[in-house]
Design a protein around this motif. Structure first.
Motif, short mmCIF file in Angstrom:
data_model
loop_
_atom_site.label_atom_id
_atom_site.label_comp_id
_atom_site.label_asym_id
_atom_site.label_seq_id
_atom_site.Cartn_x
_atom_site.Cartn_y
_atom_site.Cartn_z
N MET A 1 0.89 -1.07 -0.42
CA MET A 1 0.42 -0.60 0.08
C MET A 1 0.81 1.40 0.11
O MET A 1 1.49 1.42 1.11
N ASP A 2 0.66 2.31 -1.07
CA ASP A 2 1.39 3.75 -1.01
C ASP A 2 0.81 4.94 -0.11
O ASP A 2 -0.53 4.38 0.91
N MET A 3 1.75 5.20 -0.14
CA MET A 3 1.18 6.18 1.47
C MET A 3 0.36 7.39 0.70
O MET A 3 -1.12 7.32 1.82
N LYS A 4 -0.20 7.83 -0.66
CA LYS A 4 -1.76 7.91 -0.31
C LYS A 4 -3.03 7.01 0.07
O LYS A 4 -3.92 7.87 0.50
N GLU A 5 -2.59 5.60 -0.44
CA GLU A 5 -3.83 4.69 -0.33
C GLU A 5 -3.89 4.63 1.47
O GLU A 5 -4.60 5.06 1.86
N THR A 6 -2.87 4.62 2.30
CA THR A 6 -2.39 4.92 3.81
C THR A 6 -2.83 6.25 4.11
O THR A 6 -4.15 5.61 5.42
N ILE A 7 -3.03 7.60 3.82
CA ILE A 7 -3.62 8.17 4.34
C ILE A 7 -5.18 8.67 4.01
O ILE A 7 -5.45 8.30 4.57
N ILE A 8 -5.85 7.81 2.71
CA ILE A 8 -6.71 8.47 2.47
C ILE A 8 -7.84 7.09 3.09
O ILE A 8 -8.67 7.66 3.99
N LYS A 9 -6.67 5.69 4.00
CA LYS A 9 -7.77 5.25 4.66
C LYS A 9 -7.59 5.36 6.00
O LYS A 9 -8.75 5.56 6.35
N LYS A 10 -7.04 6.70 6.27
CA LYS A 10 -6.50 6.85 7.92
C LYS A 10 -7.60 7.64 8.06
O LYS A 10 -8.69 8.09 8.58
N LEU A 11 -8.16 8.65 6.87
CA LEU A 11 -8.94 9.79 6.76
C LEU A 11 -10.24 9.36 6.68
O LEU A 11 -11.25 10.15 7.85
N GLN A 12 -10.33 7.90 5.94
CA GLN A 12 -11.68 7.72 6.09
C GLN A 12 -11.78 6.61 7.32
O GLN A 12 -13.12 7.10 8.13
N GLN A 13 -11.02 6.19 7.74
CA GLN A 13 -11.45 6.03 9.22
C GLN A 13 -11.99 6.53 10.87
O GLN A 13 -12.81 6.57 11.01
N ALA A 14 -11.18 7.67 10.70
CA ALA A 14 -10.96 8.78 11.23
C ALA A 14 -12.10 10.06 10.76
O ALA A 14 -12.80 10.17 12.29
N THR A 15 -13.23 9.85 10.02
CA THR A 15 -14.40 10.60 9.78
C THR A 15 -15.07 9.91 8.98
O THR A 15 -16.38 10.51 9.13
N CYS A 16 -15.38 7.85 10.23
CA CYS A 16 -16.47 7.80 9.03
C CYS A 16 -18.20 7.86 9.57
O CYS A 16 -19.16 7.67 9.00
N ASP A 17 -17.78 8.91 10.93
CA ASP A 17 -19.23 9.15 11.14
C ASP A 17 -19.55 10.27 10.71
O ASP A 17 -20.74 11.11 11.92
N LYS A 18 -19.02 11.57 10.19
CA LYS A 18 -18.90 12.82 10.19
C LYS A 18 -19.23 13.36 8.55
O LYS A 18 -18.19 12.65 7.80
N THR A 19 -20.08 13.38 8.19
CA THR A 19 -20.60 13.21 6.96
C THR A 19 -20.17 14.34 6.22
O THR A 19 -19.62 14.11 5.24
#
Length: 49
Positions: A1-19
């Motif tokens: 997994m490259d850096m871009k995918e890691t950042i996107i995944k972490k951002l999605q995890q952190a914001t999953c309940d915030k529309t």
């Protein structure tokens, strides 16, 4: 997994309940994809426009 995918995944995890933040993550993801495409093309302009 490259850096871009890691950042996107972490951002999605952190914001999953915030529309509103989810919308921003999607927008950032699209921007990253566009930037990646331009960088891979060597900055060539789209000839279809």
């Amino acid at each position: 997994m490259d850096m871009k995918e890691t950042i996107i995944k972490k951002l999605q995890q952190a914001t999953c309940d915030k529309t509103e933040l989810n919308k921003k993550v999607v927008k950032w993801q699209k921007s990253l994809k566009e930037a990646e495409k331009v960088l891979k093309d060597g900055g060539k302009k789209d000839s279809r426009k």
